[in-house]
Design a protein around this motif. Structure first.
Motif, short mmCIF file in Angstrom:
data_model
loop_
_atom_site.label_atom_id
_atom_site.label_comp_id
_atom_site.label_asym_id
_atom_site.label_seq_id
_atom_site.Cartn_x
_atom_site.Cartn_y
_atom_site.Cartn_z
N PHE A 37 25.94 -47.28 -43.58
CA PHE A 37 27.06 -46.52 -43.00
C PHE A 37 28.27 -47.41 -42.72
N ASP A 38 28.04 -48.65 -42.36
CA ASP A 38 29.14 -49.56 -42.08
C ASP A 38 30.07 -49.68 -43.27
N LEU A 39 29.53 -49.61 -44.48
CA LEU A 39 30.32 -49.71 -45.71
C LEU A 39 30.92 -48.38 -46.15
N ARG A 40 30.49 -47.28 -45.55
CA ARG A 40 30.88 -45.96 -46.04
C ARG A 40 31.64 -45.10 -45.03
N LEU A 41 31.82 -45.60 -43.81
CA LEU A 41 32.61 -44.86 -42.82
C LEU A 41 34.03 -45.40 -42.80
N ALA A 42 34.99 -44.50 -42.79
CA ALA A 42 36.39 -44.90 -42.68
C ALA A 42 36.62 -45.57 -41.32
N PRO A 43 37.60 -46.46 -41.23
CA PRO A 43 37.89 -47.12 -39.95
C PRO A 43 38.16 -46.11 -38.83
N LEU A 59 35.05 -42.80 -48.74
CA LEU A 59 34.75 -43.11 -47.35
C LEU A 59 34.64 -41.81 -46.57
N LEU A 60 33.68 -41.76 -45.68
CA LEU A 60 33.49 -40.59 -44.82
C LEU A 60 34.42 -40.73 -43.63
N MET A 61 35.39 -39.81 -43.53
CA MET A 61 36.41 -39.88 -42.49
C MET A 61 36.03 -39.07 -41.26
N SER A 62 35.42 -37.89 -41.48
CA SER A 62 35.08 -37.03 -40.35
C SER A 62 33.87 -36.19 -40.71
N TRP A 63 33.11 -35.83 -39.67
CA TRP A 63 31.85 -35.12 -39.88
C TRP A 63 31.64 -34.23 -38.66
N ALA A 64 31.41 -32.95 -38.91
CA ALA A 64 31.16 -32.01 -37.81
C ALA A 64 29.88 -31.25 -38.09
#
Length: 125
Positions: free
Chosen positions: A28-34, A107-112
């Motif tokens: 996840f560290d490599l795939r989540l947007a800042p 990159l995953l920016m947001s998740w609901a």
């Protein structure tokens, strides 16, 4: 127009619940947007650091087939899917942005999340 290859995006979304079960923080560290943010099924909103800090192995998440993948332009995508945990089922909406340097190109920016079948298996009212 340019055709956007969605295979890596689809694969990543199918992989997410299993990486969560494994407590795979590095994944996840490599795939989540800042600027990543998440709304958990209980309504709590957390940021990237909290998501990574909360990561631990365990859990019974099972990814169900993706309901919908929608691309907007060439650099934005929304993925709608469901994850089952025991008898509970959760709707997930995930917003991705194109990032060629990311392992999967997104990159995953947001998740609901939102529960659709509660943990007790009863109907949601």
């Amino acid at each position: 127009g340019v055709v956007v290859d969605l295979s890596s995006l689809v694969s990543m979304n199918l992989e997410i619940p299993y990486r969560e079960n494994a407590g795979d923080r590095a994944y996840f560290d490599l795939r989540l947007a800042p600027s990543f943010s998440m709304r958990r099924a209980n309504g709590a909103v957390i940021d990237r650091a909290r998501f990574l800090d909360d990561m631990k192995s365990g859990g019974e998440r099972v990814g169900l087939p993706l309901a919908q993948v929608s691309v907007f332009g060439q650099s934005r995508a929304l993925v709608a899917c469901q994850v089952r945990v025991g008898v509970a089922v959760y709707d997930n909406i995930r917003l991705f942005v194109r990032e060629v340097s990311a392992p999967d190109g997104w990159l995953l920016m947001s998740w609901a999340n939102e529960p659709v079948v509660p943990a007790d298996g009863g109907e949601r009212t």
